[in-house]
Design a protein around this motif. Sequence first.
Motif, PDB file in Angstrom:
ATOM      1  N   GLN A 193       0.842  -1.190   0.000  1.00 19.78           N
ATOM      2  CA  GLN A 193       0.000   0.000   0.000  1.00 19.78           C
ATOM      3  C   GLN A 193       0.883   1.248   0.000  1.00 19.78           C
ATOM      4  OE1 GLN A 193      -1.805  -1.422   3.528  1.00 19.78           O
ATOM      5  NE2 GLN A 193      -3.622  -2.273   2.527  1.00 19.78           N
ATOM      6  N   TRP A 241      -3.296   5.494   1.821  1.00 18.86           N
ATOM      7  CA  TRP A 241      -3.473   4.237   2.540  1.00 18.86           C
ATOM      8  C   TRP A 241      -3.047   4.361   4.000  1.00 18.86           C
ATOM      9  CZ3 TRP A 241      -5.944  -0.078   0.981  1.00 18.86           C
ATOM     10  CH2 TRP A 241      -6.219  -0.218  -0.377  1.00 18.86           C
ATOM     11  N   GLU A 260      -7.261  -2.124   6.391  1.00 17.46           N
ATOM     12  CA  GLU A 260      -7.467  -1.206   5.270  1.00 17.46           C
ATOM     13  C   GLU A 260      -7.848  -1.963   4.002  1.00 17.46           C
ATOM     14  OE1 GLU A 260      -7.204   2.477   4.935  1.00 17.46           O
ATOM     15  OE2 GLU A 260      -7.904   1.839   6.910  1.00 17.46           O
TER      16      GLU A 260
END
Length: 313
Positions: A112, A118, A133
């Motif tokens: 990410q 992110w 996430e």
Amino acid sequence: MSAQPKVPVRRKRLWRTGAAFAVLIGLAAYLLVQYVTGGPGAPRCTVRAEGDAKGYELSPEQAANAATISAVASSRGLPERARTIALATAMQESGLRNIDFGDRDSVGLFQQRPSQDWGTVKQIMDPVYAAGEFYTHLAKVPGYSRLPLTVAAQKVQRSGYPQAYAKHEVNAARLTGALTGRDGAAMTCTQSRPVNGQAGDVAAVRAKLARDFGPEVLPRTDGAGGRGASGGRGVTVPVRQAGVGTDGGGPKRGWELAMWAMAHSAELRIEQISYAGRTWIAADAGKGWQKKPAGSEESAGRSASDVRIITAQ
């Protein structure tokens, strides 16, 4: 004319240089593979469900990361398909290793990017946060559980190579079967380091359980050694708790917790895991999950329906 003999000499030098370079490339590739997989003869975790002749092998580090990814899904009540998608994605993106490098500013299990909102590098390098996430974004994909894995993963990742996720689907499904408890005692591991002389920490086991599965995984206690509380070197994890787990607290939930402990056994210095009349002992890990003598849990004053985790002294 005197310069003519130098041509084949130069060619020989070029050939030797090229051959040496090829050898170096091959050696580098070999060392990279050994680094990722743990090397020949290194401690391994093996996933093999009943009737699965081939199975799947991974390093203790990879197993621990996979178990955390699965546990985060469990804490959110997500279906098995979500875990398979997440595991296949992490297999492709990082080899299930929590790496601090990647393409541009990509880091972590899912590669990410901080620049793509992110989270911070520190947050993304936390496997619990990173998995959370991923699932948050996956849950926003309409009908993701019915989509082909490559399509679902790509809608989250926006990868330049979306078809690459497909090659990991079979092994991701194997891991899902083990880590959800659906396939029972499907995974066995050996320790990555000697346990003797390296004490474990019951408090660390409890903290890790709560972080991965959520605080409900352990009941509140008065610290006096009740169920779920640390007692000496061990912690007893209740299996039957209302509203907790993927099957309401049945055998599947018990094996889910036992497999999590197995995957984290090297990291947390876990010496022994017991559940449903079966036990795994680090010092005798080659024998896998062994049957315990009848009545052994009851004689110790504990229920065989709970998961018992004992750390090294």
